[in-house]
Each structure stands twice: as structure tokens, then as C-alpha cells.
Scaffold this motif. Structure first.
Motif, PDB file in Angstrom:
ATOM      1  N   GLN A   1      -4.951   4.840  24.684  1.00  0.00           N
ATOM      2  CA  GLN A   1      -5.776   3.640  24.656  1.00  0.00           C
ATOM      3  C   GLN A   1      -6.839   3.727  23.579  1.00  0.00           C
ATOM      4  O   GLN A   1      -7.347   4.819  23.286  1.00  0.00           O
TER       5      GLN A   1
ATOM      6  N   GLN B   1      10.760  13.032  13.087  1.00  0.00           N
ATOM      7  CA  GLN B   1      10.157  11.711  13.096  1.00  0.00           C
ATOM      8  C   GLN B   1       8.776  11.677  13.724  1.00  0.00           C
ATOM      9  O   GLN B   1       7.913  10.918  13.313  1.00  0.00           O
ATOM     10  N   TYR B   2       8.569  12.487  14.772  1.00  0.00           N
ATOM     11  CA  TYR B   2       7.319  12.409  15.513  1.00  0.00           C
ATOM     12  C   TYR B   2       6.586  13.732  15.479  1.00  0.00           C
ATOM     13  O   TYR B   2       7.183  14.795  15.390  1.00  0.00           O
TER      14      TYR B   2
ATOM     15  N   GLU C   1       3.122   4.955  28.519  1.00  0.00           N
ATOM     16  CA  GLU C   1       2.318   3.747  28.395  1.00  0.00           C
ATOM     17  C   GLU C   1       0.943   4.010  28.988  1.00  0.00           C
ATOM     18  O   GLU C   1       0.829   4.465  30.121  1.00  0.00           O
TER      19      GLU C   1
ATOM     20  N   LYS D   1       0.933   6.264   4.011  1.00  0.00           N
ATOM     21  CA  LYS D   1      -0.280   6.852   4.559  1.00  0.00           C
ATOM     22  C   LYS D   1       0.028   8.226   5.142  1.00  0.00           C
ATOM     23  O   LYS D   1      -0.078   8.447   6.341  1.00  0.00           O
TER      24      LYS D   1
ATOM     25  N   GLU E   1      13.911   9.375  27.478  1.00  0.00           N
ATOM     26  CA  GLU E   1      13.624   8.642  26.249  1.00  0.00           C
ATOM     27  C   GLU E   1      12.814   9.507  25.308  1.00  0.00           C
ATOM     28  O   GLU E   1      13.034   9.526  24.102  1.00  0.00           O
TER      29      GLU E   1
ATOM     30  N   VAL F   1      -3.837   7.535  14.713  1.00  0.00           N
ATOM     31  CA  VAL F   1      -2.861   7.739  15.781  1.00  0.00           C
ATOM     32  C   VAL F   1      -1.925   6.549  15.855  1.00  0.00           C
ATOM     33  O   VAL F   1      -2.352   5.408  15.854  1.00  0.00           O
ATOM     34  N   HIS F   2      -0.640   6.843  15.901  1.00  0.00           N
ATOM     35  CA  HIS F   2       0.364   5.793  15.945  1.00  0.00           C
ATOM     36  C   HIS F   2       1.309   6.130  17.083  1.00  0.00           C
ATOM     37  O   HIS F   2       1.986   7.151  17.023  1.00  0.00           O
ATOM     38  N   ALA F   3       1.315   5.319  18.125  1.00  0.00           N
ATOM     39  CA  ALA F   3       2.051   5.694  19.329  1.00  0.00           C
ATOM     40  C   ALA F   3       3.315   4.891  19.514  1.00  0.00           C
ATOM     41  O   ALA F   3       3.361   3.692  19.277  1.00  0.00           O
ATOM     42  N   LYS F   4       4.356   5.573  19.928  1.00  0.00           N
ATOM     43  CA  LYS F   4       5.565   4.879  20.370  1.00  0.00           C
ATOM     44  C   LYS F   4       5.703   5.207  21.855  1.00  0.00           C
ATOM     45  O   LYS F   4       5.577   6.358  22.248  1.00  0.00           O
ATOM     46  N   TYR F   5       5.954   4.160  22.660  1.00  0.00           N
ATOM     47  CA  TYR F   5       5.952   4.400  24.096  1.00  0.00           C
ATOM     48  C   TYR F   5       7.316   4.804  24.607  1.00  0.00           C
ATOM     49  O   TYR F   5       8.337   4.280  24.184  1.00  0.00           O
ATOM     50  N   GLY F   6       7.310   5.715  25.540  1.00  0.00           N
ATOM     51  CA  GLY F   6       8.539   6.067  26.236  1.00  0.00           C
ATOM     52  C   GLY F   6       8.319   5.785  27.704  1.00  0.00           C
ATOM     53  O   GLY F   6       7.222   5.979  28.228  1.00  0.00           O
ATOM     54  N   GLY F   7       9.372   5.320  28.359  1.00  0.00           N
ATOM     55  CA  GLY F   7       9.230   4.992  29.779  1.00  0.00           C
ATOM     56  C   GLY F   7       9.826   6.048  30.677  1.00  0.00           C
ATOM     57  O   GLY F   7       9.706   5.984  31.889  1.00  0.00           O
TER      58      GLY F   7
ATOM     59  N   VAL G   1       0.857  -1.182   0.000  1.00  0.00           N
ATOM     60  CA  VAL G   1       0.000   0.000   0.000  1.00  0.00           C
ATOM     61  C   VAL G   1       0.894   1.234   0.000  1.00  0.00           C
ATOM     62  O   VAL G   1       1.932   1.242   0.616  1.00  0.00           O
TER      63      VAL G   1
ATOM     64  N   ASN H   1       2.164  10.593  14.457  1.00  0.00           N
ATOM     65  CA  ASN H   1       3.132   9.762  15.162  1.00  0.00           C
ATOM     66  C   ASN H   1       3.397  10.411  16.508  1.00  0.00           C
ATOM     67  O   ASN H   1       3.919  11.523  16.570  1.00  0.00           O
TER      68      ASN H   1
END
Lengths: 265, 296, 371
Positions: free
Chosen positions: C41, C78-79, C37, C26, C66, C56-62, C23, C32
Motif C-alpha cells: 500500500q 522478471q521479478y 493484494e 528506469k 501464481e 516499488v512496482h507490484a504485481k499481485y498474486g492471488g 523516457v 519489481n
């Protein structure tokens, strides 16, 4: 022949090692059916309710698609570059021959985090867009050596007289390659390509640095692991992938059984 | 009229007469690609170890100095981390060699063709189950309330308190890299011609003597080749220490990763990364001498 | 032999055809995000995508570190957004990684409590670099069956009573927690702000942490680390976020959390927009969405934190009875002041002196501590 006791002992050892190799796999597959989303032993209960959400998970599908694409491209590059390099090194003597092998093995011998950081800085500096191609380049660095090693090992076992015989019989370079050389290395290419694909598909450390905001499947899995809410979905995905890959792996094994001129003794 | 060979044949002939041209054309693309991308990136990375970074904005300051190396040398933490990493990597390598050798021997010399094919598939298959999922599954096994302790309790033994420890990491690493050791050892053992074993027997050697004097030396390149994988993969890993390690389980990879991830201090990370680079440089040189490169 | 050649050709063909069959990218409608965490949801993301078309596309940071690194990675493009806590937000602002937004474009901004409209961690020079999101304390989590009596003080994680069963976050900012403890228990050190520590105070905090180290089972880096530790009884007491508490209780683990008598460190999060984003439209839509009372209530209950929108309280009680009081959504300012929100330690002590330890020192010390 080895004594009977030795053979039985070895057989027992093999069984134990197989058990060692597969206990975690069984755990993964079992916990794909875990009714709780938090993993603990013994299993909280059995349910299949995770299968549908896992398969329809949009994030997972995108990640899987990206992983497959990247692995396919990296394997293709590895096949082309790896076999070219192995032919060059095998056939011709020149200054610096040894260092080619050394150079190619570096990406797999050095920690992935070094490759990852180096490529990340490099791509950032040259203002590359992070995405499919940066991931592919990162994977190709270590996939090439896998193919290279397989092919060059095979080439070393093929008598050079075959090529000469073919030439004597009137075939030119391309015909010789097509009818004599290529068939003898094809199984090495298949097994090398398969291993390269597996390595690329499962790679996480280098990919973390070269993927930008995108997720390959392992990165998606790591995100789910850190979130801790939908772990059974991860197990479902791994379970399905395992089930699906049994066939190609077994098939490749049958195809790469040695035969003909390469059978020793 | 004399037949002139077609263009293809003439081209092929020219390459045949000038083999170095063929070699060059074959090698140029891969080598060039490698040099331009990989080696250049590596060189740039290790060059940056001699710079520093602005702590507030994370921008590189191109000011040549040895501060990073001075910190590494003066602070004993980094020595501890490096030694711990090398120690576990060595332990994992030895463990895997010991586990893999009898297995590979069975595969190469005892098993029938069908059995061998089956074992091959069984050894390769786990590589397709995600590394992360397998490591995470080990958590479940080694946990306080996990499978291991549950089994031990069932036979009346006390809990093995190995969850989140260096011991746990050793077990998990040995597990994960085992296929990478089995395959090269198998390949090396399979290459030993049966006539060698027969000759050894004819000369009067018993089983163990043959093993020691004939088989092991011939299998050694394979073992060393496999050890390159187990050693270097353990040396650089940071994910298993995060998932499986305990309070004192930092690996070189963790310090490097934290340096980039937490402190955005790429120069310091690059400086510390010189350690695994040097270690693997020595290891690879030794491995090449032992013939491992032919056995990869 | 021909069969093998076919297989090989097939492999090559697949390899080259795959990208073509894929594809197309997008772009344009995907955000992004870098998020904690539990902050993205499906419960509130799905309706957002349905009504705005923005994915929505999530990248987690702790950890905040980070998040800062991710935000700056790859040259910064990037984000699109980041849910930055107070110890990340200023770094991002001064690093020019985030852009100012106009709060008048966010309908619910006027419903925010006064303290959250222009807090110093996201408002600099009158410009708003993002919108406040939620806030909450770092709590003391314990196993109700194995920790008796119920702890009321942070001393529980510094005493040898639960040796080998304690866990705290793997984050240099944890030094502030030790400093907070010393603020109350060693007043002679004169610590006024757990993030502004001179060398003597800093060394005292590190010493406390060194004494704590033998008690620690694991320094948790991922939220699920702590969840697993408590679920499987590898740890029975530790420092935590309410997110872990809620997840554990939902999984029927016997745990409870508490804000001890010394108070707690905490976070006050801001959704910030990247200076390099190409999706400003979707980003603004997200800011509006995430500040509506219903979504604020949903997130507050899910994660266990306090919303900034004063209208969320009523909805919280509707969704889960008593949750408004449980998560202090209607609490007086006194509770808010009890929490020492994360902020980046810098050398400028704020009292005229410039001898406080800066964050690099904190990071180095933390690596040393872990050993």
C-alpha cells in the motif's frame, strides 16, 4: 425499398441494441464519480475526488505510456507487413496463395492464450528480454491480419485496369504506386490501422504472457480490479480515454467515407 | 543518341517482366516474420504437449510420452469443460448473429449517409473502453443487488438469479463481441448492389422472399466472418469466466491458464490447448468454404 | 485525397517517433515485486521510496501457485522479490529461484519473535532465504444481518442452511481446510496434519468438498471477488482473508469474521529475494524497511494480520486502539499453534511413510472438483 413498418421496426431494434451496447459504458462513467471505493447499486454517492489521484497515479501513467508505445509500434508493423502481404497475395498467383490468408488469420482465430503461451516459451527459450518489444511482437501477430483484410478487400474492388492505364500513360512502378494505387487504399489503411491500434491498446490476454513485469494499461486495470481498493480510479481512466478517443474515431470515419472511383452505384 | 531509361525505370521494368519476383519480394518479409516467430512458437508449444514437467521445480522433462493426452481422455472433467465452452461459444455466436443482422441491415440499407457514419462511430466506440472495465461493469448490473434486479423489482418482477452463472457469461460475451459481428455483416450487406434487390422485386418476390433468397446468401460470408471472431474469442477466453462465472463455469481457457499459472504445467496446458486448436481448425475450414475469408 | 495521405503519414510518424520520444528505461532503482493484494500500500511504500529512492512496482498474486509461476516466468529474471507464503517458499528455495540473505543486515531481525526468526519454511540448512513478514489465519467471514446465529464452527459452510450463498477460495490448498474440518469431526480418519494426507484421507476431504459444491455461489479467485460477493449479498458466508473483512467494513457492509472452534489454516509470509535480481541493494533496503515496528504495525492493521516484530504491538495500539489484541500481536504461542500454516503437500508424510498425496494430485483434484 423496405416497407415503412419494416423500417420503423429496424429503427427500434437499432435503438435497443445501442442501449444494450451503452448501458455498461454509462455505468462505467457514472461510477467514476462513486464516493465509495467498492461498487454496489445504487451508487453510494457522487464525488469528483478520484479524478486527481487517478490522473496523477504514477503506475497508471507508466502503464498508459507503455500501452500507447506498444500500440503505435504494433500498428506500424501491421501497416507495413499487412499491406505488403495483401499486395503480394492480390497481384500474383502462386502455389500456396490460399494458405497465406489462412496463416495470417491464425493469430486472431486461435485463442489468445495459445499465442501468449507459445510466445512466452519462445522468448524464454531464446532468452529475449521481456518488455516493450516482446509486447509489440505479440500484438503485431494479430494486428497484421486486421490491416491485411482491410487492404485486400479494397484491392479486390479496385479495377486492375487503373494500374495498367497509369503504366500506359508513362508512369513507372513507383509513380503508379504513389499517384494511383496508394490513394485508393489509403482509407483502408486508415481504418485498418485504427482498428489494429484499438485491438492492441485493449489487449490483455496475450500481453499477460509477453509483458514480463511491466504493466500495460489493461494489465494495470486488472491489477486494480483484483485489489478492489481503487476501482473508481479505473473508471476515471476509462472515462477519460473514451472522451479523448471520440474525436479521432469520428475523424477517421469522416476521412474514410468512400468517394470517387470507389463509390458503388 | 538513344535515351536509356533511368535505373528506377529499368528496375521497375525488370520486376514487371518477372511478376513472381515482385510477389516474392512483397511477401517475403511478412511471411518470413510470421514463420520464424509465430508458427515456430506454436509448433514448439504443441510439441511440448508430449513432454512432462517436474512438479517441484517446474522444469521441463524432455521425455516423450502421451501421459497428458491420456489424462485428458480418461478424466471426464476435461470433456465437460470443453463441451461447456463450445456450447457457450456457439450460443454467443448465434445470439450475436441474430442481434447484429437487423442492426447491420439498418446501417447498410436504410440509414442515410450521416446516420450510417454516426452508427459506425457508436459501434466502434465501446471497443475503446477497456474490455476489463466493461466486463466488471456487468458484474454491477447482474449482481444480486445490482441494476438488473433493482429494475425488475421496480416493475414487480422477482430477482433474476443469474449473477455468477453460465447465463451471465453468455450475456456478457454476447455484449463484448457484438461490434465484431456487426462490422463484417455490415460490410457484406453494404456490398450487395441495389440492382439485385430490384431484380428480385421485378421477378415478383415479396420482402421476405428477397431476404431469404437474395440477401441472406450474399450476407452469409459476412456472418460467418463475424462468427469466427465471436466463436474463437469466446472459446479461448478465461477472464470473463473468472470475473462473471459461477461455481461450475470453468472454460478451456481457465483450465489451460490454471495449468500454466497454478501448476506450472506447460505440457498439460499445451495438450488441452489442442482442443481449441482442432475446433478452430475445423471452423476455419468450413468458414473458408463459405467464403468468409473474402468477407473479413 | 491529400488529406488522407497526411493522416496516414502522421500515423506512421507517430508510430515511429513514440519510442524515441519515450523516457529511457528506469533501471537500477525499481523493485519489481510479486505481492499479495494489500501488501504494497502507498501508506508504507511512498515513505520507502522517498527515503531510499527505490521505486516499488507490484504485481499481485492471488495464490502461492501464481507467485511461484510468476517468479519462474521468463527464465526467472522478471521479478526481484516475492512475498511468499509457506506453501510457495520451499518450492522457490528448492527451485533455486531465491537467494539466501544475511539476517544480521536487517536491524529489526533481533526483535522478531523466536518462532519467526528461522521457521522451517524459509530457513533451510541454516541459511535464511528471506525474512519473515506477517502471519494470519484464513477466517470465516459472514454477513451479520443474514447469518443468524453468529457461526462458531466451520460447519456453517458445509451445511445446506446457506445454500447458494457460500464462497471459498479458488485454490487447491483449500483441500487442507476440508481436511482440517475432518480432523476435528471425523477423528477416525486419523488426520494429524491437514497437508499430509494419504489417499483415504484425501478422498474423504474431496468428498466433503464435493458435498459442499452445490452450496457454493462462486469460488473466489481475486480478493475483490469476495468483496463484491459480500457487498452485494451474493454470498453471506465464506472463507476469507482479513483483508476482505477490513475493506468491507470500511465500505459499511455488515460483516464480521471469526476464527472458528476447529482452528484455521493460515499463512506465514516471507519476503524473498530473487536469485536473479539486479537490485539487491534496494531489495535489502526493502527488507529492513518492512520489518520496522511502524511499518509492521501499519501493514498488520491494514490487512488484518499479525506482525512478526514484537515491538509492533505498542505502535498498533497507538494507530488503532485495541488492534494489538484484535490481531493477536501479543498473543501467546497457543494461538500461533492453533493455526495450520500453508505448506506444500509432498509425498513424504513426515511419519516415515511416503504415501501422502503430492501437490500435483491436489491441483488435479481441485480442477476436477470445479468441473
Amino acid at each position: 425499398m423496405e416497407s415503412r413498418a419494416t423500417r420503423i421496426g429496424l429503427g427500434v431494434w437499432v435503438a435497443l441494441v445501442l442501449a444494450f451496447l451503452y448501458i455498461p459504458i454509462v455505468v462505467i462513467c457514472l461510477y467514476a464519480f462513486n464516493s465509495s471505493n467498492v461498487q454496489s447499486w445504487p451508487i453510494a454517492g457522487l464525488t469528483t475526488r478520484w479524478f486527481s489521484p487517478a490522473i496523477h497515479n504514477g503506475d497508471m501513467q507508466q502503464a498508459l505510456e507503455l500501452s500507447l508505445k506498444a500500440a503505435a509500434l504494433a500498428t506500424t508493423i501491421a501497416l507495413l507487413l499487412g499491406s505488403a502481404a495483401s499486395f503480394g497475395v492480390h497481384r500474383f498467383r502462386f502455389f500456396g496463395r490460399e494458405s497465406i490468408s489462412f496463416l495470417l488469420v491464425l493469430p486472431i482465430a486461435l485463442p489468445g492464450i495459445i499465442t501468449g503461451m507459445a510466445l512466452n516459451s519462445y522468448f524464454t527459450f531464446w532468452k529475449f528480454n521481456f518488455g516493450l518489444w516482446t509486447i509489440v511482437i505479440g500484438h503485431a501477430t494479430f494486428c497484421v491480419v486486421v490491416v491485411y483484410n482491410n487492404v485486400i478487400a479494397r484491392l479486390r474492388r479496385v479495377p486492375g485496369s487503373l494500374t495498367e492505364a497509369s503504366m500506359d500513360l508513362g508512369a513507372d512502378g513507383i509513380q503508379t504506386f504513389r499517384y494511383v494505387t496508394f490513394p485508393t487504399i489509403s482509407t483502408a489503411l486508415i481504418s485498418g490501422g485504427l482498428l489494429a491500434f484499438a485491438l492492441s491498446f485493449d489487449e490483455v490476454i496475450v500481453t499477460t504472457f509477453t509483458a514480463g513485469a511491466q504493466n500495460t494499461l489493461p494489465i494495470w486495470i486488472f491489477g486494480q480490479i483484483r485489489l478492489g481498493q481503487q476501482l473508481p480510479q479505473v473508471n476515471v481512466v476509462v472515462f477519460i480515454i473514451l472522451a479523448v478517443t471520440i474525436i479521432p474515431v469520428a475523424l477517421a470515419q469522416r476521412l474514410t467515407r468512400e468517394s470517387g472511383i470507389l463509390r458503388t452505384e | 543518341m538513344r535515351d536509356r531509361p533511368g535505373a528506377r525505370r529499368r528496375f521497375g521494368g525488370a520486376l514487371w517482366r518477372r511478376p513472381w519476383l515482385k510477389g516474392l519480394s512483397l511477401l517475403s518479409l511478412p511471411v518470413l516474420a510470421f514463420l520464424i516467430v509465430y508458427v515456430a512458437a506454436l509448433a514448439a508449444l504443441f510439441l511440448s504437449a508430449l513432454w512432462t514437467v517436474d512438479p517441484f521445480t517446474s522444469k521441463l522433462i524432455h521425455h516423450w510420452n502421451l501421459d497428458n493426452f491420456r489424462t485428458l481422455w480418461n478424466d471426464s472433467t476435461y470433456r465437460t469443460v470443453a463441451i461447456r465452452t463450445i456450447y457457450v461459444a456457439a450460443a454467443v455466436t448465434v445470439t450475436d448473429a441474430l442481434i447484429a443482422f437487423p442492426f447491420a441491415y439498418f446501417m447498410a440499407r436504410v440509414a442515410s449517409g450521416r446516420m450510417r457514419a454516426l452508427l459506425f462511430v457508436l459501434v466502434l466506440l465501446p471497443l475503446w473502453a477497456s474490455y476489463l472495465a466493461r466486463v466488471y461493469a456487468w458484474r454491477l448490473i447482474l449482481n444480486n443487488d445490482g441494476l438488473l434486479n433493482w429494475s425488475l423489482h421496480k416493475v414487480g418482477l422477482p430477482s433474476a438469479g443469474i449473477a455468477y452463472s453460465n447465463t451471465a457469461m453468455w450475456i456478457v460475451f454476447s455484449y463484448i463481441w457484438l461490434p465484431f459481428m456487426i462490422l463484417p455483416v455490415y460490410a457484406a450487406l453494404e456490398r450487395i448492389p441495389h440492382s439485385y434487390i430490384e431484380a428480385s422485386r421485378d421477378l415478383g418476390a415479396k420482402g421476405t422472399r428477397t431476404l431469404r433468397s437474395v440477401i441472406l446468401p450474399l450476407a452469409l460470408p459476412g456472418i460467418v466472418a463475424g462468427s469466427i471472431f465471436t466463436f474463437s474469442l469466446t472459446l479461448g477466453d478465461y477472464i470473463t469466466p473468472v470475473l462473471i462465472g459461477g461455481a461450475s463455469s470453468q472454460f478451456i481457457g481457465n483450465v489451460v491458464y490454471d495449468s500454466v499459472n497454478q501448476a506450472s504445467d506447460l505440457p498439460f496446458a499445451a495438450a488441452f490447448a489442442v482442443v481449441p486448436l482442432a475446433v478452430m481448425g475445423v471452423y476455419l475450414t468450413l468458414a473458408r468454404r463459405l467464403g468468409a475469408f473474402e468477407a473479413l | 485525397m491529400t488529406k488522407r495521405m497526411w493522416v496516414l503519414t502522421a500515423m506512421l510518424a507517430v508510430g515511429l517517433a513514440f519510442p524515441a520520444a519515450g523516457v529511457t528505461s528506469k533501471q537500477g532503482g525499481t523493485l519489481n515485486m510479486i505481492a499479495w493484494e494489500g501488501y504494497t500500500q502507498p501508506q508504507w511504500v511512498k515513505p520507502f521510496t522517498a527515503s531510499t529512492g527505490c521505486k516499488v512496482h507490484a504485481k499481485y498474486g492471488g495464490s502461492s501457485d501464481e507467485m511461484v509461476t510468476l517468479m519462474r516466468s521468463g527464465g526467472g529474471g522478471q521479478y526481484d522479490m516475492v512475498s511468499a507464503s509457506g506453501d510457495a517458499s520451499l518450492r522457490l528455495i528448492y527451485g533455486k529461484d531465491v537467494q539466501p540473505v544475511d539476517p544480521s543486515k536487517i536491524p529489526d531481525f533481533k526483535n522478531f519473535g523466536k518462532a519467526f526468526q528461522s521457521p522451517p519454511n524459509n530457513t533451510v540448512g541454516g541459511k535464511h532465504y528471506g525474512i519473515s513478514l506477517q502471519w494470519g489465519p484464513n477466517t470465516l467471514l459472514y454477513n451479520t444481518k443474514l447469518v443468524k446465529p453468529a457461526p462458531t464452527s466451520w460447519s456453517a459452510i458445509y451445511s445446506p442452511k446457506y445454500k447458494g450463498k457460500v464462497t471459498v477460495p479458488d485454490n487447491p490448498i483449500q483441500i487442507a481446510d476440508a481436511a482440517l474440518y475432518l480432523m476435528k469431526h471425523s477423528p477416525s480418519l486419523g488426520i494429524k496434519d491437514p497437508y499430509e494426507l494419504n489417499k483415504a484421507q484425501f478422498d474423504a476431504a474431496i468428498n466433503l468438498l464435493k458435498k459442499q459444491k452445490p452450496l457454493i455461489k462462486k469460488y473466489w479467485a481475486l480478493a475483490s471477488d469476495e468483496i463484491d460477493l459480500f457487498k452485494n449479498r451474493d454470498a453471506v458466508i465464506g472463507a476469507s482473508w482479513p483483508y476482505q473483512t477490513n475493506t468491507l467494513i470500511a465500505a459499511k457492509a455488515p460483516v464480521k469474521d471469526v476464527v472458528p472452534s476447529e482452528g484455521a489454516t493460515g499463512w506465514l509470509d516471507t519476503w524473498m529475494v530473487s536469485s536473479h535480481t539486479k537490485n539487491l541493494d534496494c531489495a535489502m533496503k526493502w527488507l529492513s524497511w518492512i520489518s520496522t515496528p511502524k511499518v509492521q504495525a501499519e501493514q498488520a492493521i491494514y490487512f488484518g494480520e499479525t506482525p512478526v516484530n514484537s515491538k509492533a504491538c505498542a505502535i498498533m495500539d497507538k494507530l488503532s486502539k485495541g488492534s494489538c489484541a484484535q490481531y493477536h500481536a501479543n498473543a501467546p504461542l497457543k494461538y500461533f499453534k492453533q493455526i495450520h500454516f500453508w505448506k506444500t503437500p509432498i509425498a513424504d508424510c513426515g511419519n516415515g511413510q511416503k504415501n501422502c498425496m503430492d501437490y500435483t494430485a491436489w491441483q488435479r483434484a481441485w480442477t476436477q472438483l470445479k468441473g
